[in-house]
Write a protein that holds these residues in place. Structure first.
Motif, PDB file in Angstrom:
ATOM      1  N   HIS A   1       1.043  -1.519   0.541  1.00 19.05           N
ATOM      2  CA  HIS A   1      -0.104  -0.321   0.232  1.00 19.05           C
ATOM      3  C   HIS A   1       0.514   1.113  -0.019  1.00 19.05           C
ATOM      4  CE1 HIS A   1      -3.365  -2.580   0.355  1.00 19.05           C
ATOM      5  NE2 HIS A   1      -3.618  -3.109   1.853  1.00 19.05           N
TER       6      HIS A   1
ATOM      7  N   THR B   1       0.982   3.851  -3.176  1.00 16.14           N
ATOM      8  CA  THR B   1       0.746   5.987  -2.998  1.00 16.14           C
ATOM      9  C   THR B   1       2.640   6.503  -3.978  1.00 16.14           C
ATOM     10  OG1 THR B   1       1.970   5.795  -0.383  1.00 16.14           O
ATOM     11  CG2 THR B   1       0.322   5.649  -0.683  1.00 16.14           C
TER      12      THR B   1
ATOM     13  N   LEU C   1       2.139   7.080  -6.944  1.00 14.60           N
ATOM     14  CA  LEU C   1       0.468   8.097  -7.415  1.00 14.60           C
ATOM     15  C   LEU C   1       1.355   9.433  -7.739  1.00 14.60           C
ATOM     16  CD1 LEU C   1      -2.231   8.099  -7.101  1.00 14.60           C
ATOM     17  CD2 LEU C   1      -1.885   8.347  -5.010  1.00 14.60           C
TER      18      LEU C   1
ATOM     19  N   ILE D   1      -9.621   8.213  -8.951  1.00 15.45           N
ATOM     20  CA  ILE D   1      -8.847   6.995  -8.156  1.00 15.45           C
ATOM     21  C   ILE D   1      -9.323   6.628  -6.966  1.00 15.45           C
ATOM     22  CG2 ILE D   1      -6.609   7.644  -9.371  1.00 15.45           C
ATOM     23  CD1 ILE D   1      -6.079   9.086  -6.456  1.00 15.45           C
ATOM     24  N   TYR D   2      -9.069   5.717  -6.952  1.00 16.94           N
ATOM     25  CA  TYR D   2     -10.546   4.589  -5.911  1.00 16.94           C
ATOM     26  C   TYR D   2      -9.772   3.936  -4.842  1.00 16.94           C
ATOM     27  CZ  TYR D   2     -13.858   1.675  -5.367  1.00 16.94           C
ATOM     28  OH  TYR D   2     -15.609   0.621  -4.131  1.00 16.94           O
ATOM     29  N   ALA D   3      -9.772   4.899  -3.951  1.00 15.33           N
ATOM     30  CA  ALA D   3      -8.662   4.568  -2.878  1.00 15.33           C
ATOM     31  C   ALA D   3      -9.000   3.504  -1.947  1.00 15.33           C
ATOM     32  CB  ALA D   3      -8.338   5.768  -2.488  1.00 15.33           C
TER      33      ALA D   3
ATOM     34  N   PHE E   1      -2.328   6.927   4.481  1.00 17.85           N
ATOM     35  CA  PHE E   1      -3.286   8.189   3.833  1.00 17.85           C
ATOM     36  C   PHE E   1      -3.517   9.067   4.332  1.00 17.85           C
ATOM     37  CE2 PHE E   1      -6.951   4.163   2.469  1.00 17.85           C
ATOM     38  CZ  PHE E   1      -6.194   4.409   0.939  1.00 17.85           C
TER      39      PHE E   1
ATOM     40  N   VAL F   1     -10.920  11.885  -5.089  1.00 16.46           N
ATOM     41  CA  VAL F   1     -10.509  10.644  -4.841  1.00 16.46           C
ATOM     42  C   VAL F   1     -11.960   9.897  -3.858  1.00 16.46           C
ATOM     43  CG1 VAL F   1      -8.643   9.995  -2.814  1.00 16.46           C
ATOM     44  CG2 VAL F   1      -8.095  11.427  -4.438  1.00 16.46           C
TER      45      VAL F   1
ATOM     46  N   PHE G   1     -12.746   7.618  -1.619  1.00 15.94           N
ATOM     47  CA  PHE G   1     -12.089   7.264  -0.322  1.00 15.94           C
ATOM     48  C   PHE G   1     -13.741   7.021   0.633  1.00 15.94           C
ATOM     49  CE2 PHE G   1     -10.653   8.197   4.374  1.00 15.94           C
ATOM     50  CZ  PHE G   1     -10.234   6.947   3.815  1.00 15.94           C
TER      51      PHE G   1
END
Ligand code: IPE
Ligand code: IPE
Ligand code: MG
Length: 236
Positions: free
Chosen positions: A34, A38, A41, A58-60, A80, A132, A134
């Motif tokens: 993970h 990032t 990104l 973006i599917y976070a 995050f 985003v 989220f």
């Protein structure tokens, strides 16, 4: 720029998948995947600005991802928050405007605060709109839209596709032209289920942490060869 197709999608949406497998293949814990996911990104955002993409979604973190093991969820939340702290100034410098897709309820107060600050600081930027997703789920988004319509007293004959658009988290944002899901999985996993009705999909085998400028360019090239018909007949 060399080799950029003439037709570039206005809106690209990405299901960033494969962090866990990336880590496992290196004998690392999932959270290392993970974290790696990032770091690329920034490259992908830079490439979108370079290619003239106007909207990147973006599917976070999905509504279903809360049911992963507790230590993975809490680790992801820490990652995050750190990304926000580290990347916000750079995003702002690049002229990106941050938007959030998903419900705020359920997100920790400190993360909510960071999201609100990020949105406020970048609200006048227009180089790239970065959505985003989220704490986002497509079904949850539709449920929320129906709840809000009912509490606004919308009558049945007022309900049109355009009105539904206005009640979604994506209100005011054009539908995605291209959806990319990395890691070889070929499913929607509750992502933009209304908005992607006529999107073109590509499924690169690359795991998300290894996805960068070149892979994005390949996806745009594939998109540019597609003929979008929207239910009509072939132009030729
Ligand atoms: C995507 O990577 C990131 C999130 C869902 C937060 P995964 O964690 O789903 O990675 P795989 O699918 O297990 O490889
Ligand atoms: C979708 O990936 C969610 C995100 C990328 C944030 P998942 O890895 O959670 O989806 P499934 O479980 O494989 O369908
Ligand atoms: Mg996955």
């Amino acid at each position: 720029m060399q080799d950029l197709p003439e037709i570039v999608p206005t809106h690209i949406a990405v299901i960033m998948d494969g962090n866990g497998r990336w880590a496992r293949s290196r004998g690392l814990p999932r959270l290392a995947g993970h974290r790696a996911g990032t770091e690329n990104l920034r490259r992908v955002i830079e490439a979108c600005v370079e290619f003239g993409v106007k909207y990147l979604t973006i599917y976070a973190f999905s509504t279903e991802n809360w049911d992963r093991p507790e230590d993975e969820v809490s680790g992801l939340m820490r990652i995050f928050e750190a990304v926000f702290d580290r990347e916000l100034a750079e995003l702002h410098r690049q002229g990106a405007q941050l938007r959030h897709l998903g419900r705020m309820e359920g997100i920790s107060p400190s993360m909510q605060q960071k999201i609100r600050e990020g949105i406020e600081i970048t609200k006048d930027n227009d180089q790239l709109i970065l959505n985003v997703a989220f704490n986002y789920g497509g079904r949850d988004e539709i449920v929320y839209a129906i709840q809000t319509m009912l509490s606004d007293g919308v009558s049945p004959d007022e309900v049109t596709p355009e009105l539904v658009d206005d009640y979604l988290f994506t209100a005011g944002i054009p539908d995605p032209d291209l959806v990319i899901r990395t890691s070889g999985e070929k499913r929607i996993s509750n992502f933009l289920i209304w908005q992607s009705a006529y999107a073109e999909w590509v499924f690169p085998e690359t795991l998300w942490p290894d996805f960068g400028r070149e892979e994005l360019l390949n996806a745009i090239r594939e998109f540019s060869q597609r003929e979008r018909r929207f239910g009509l007949v072939n132009r030729n």
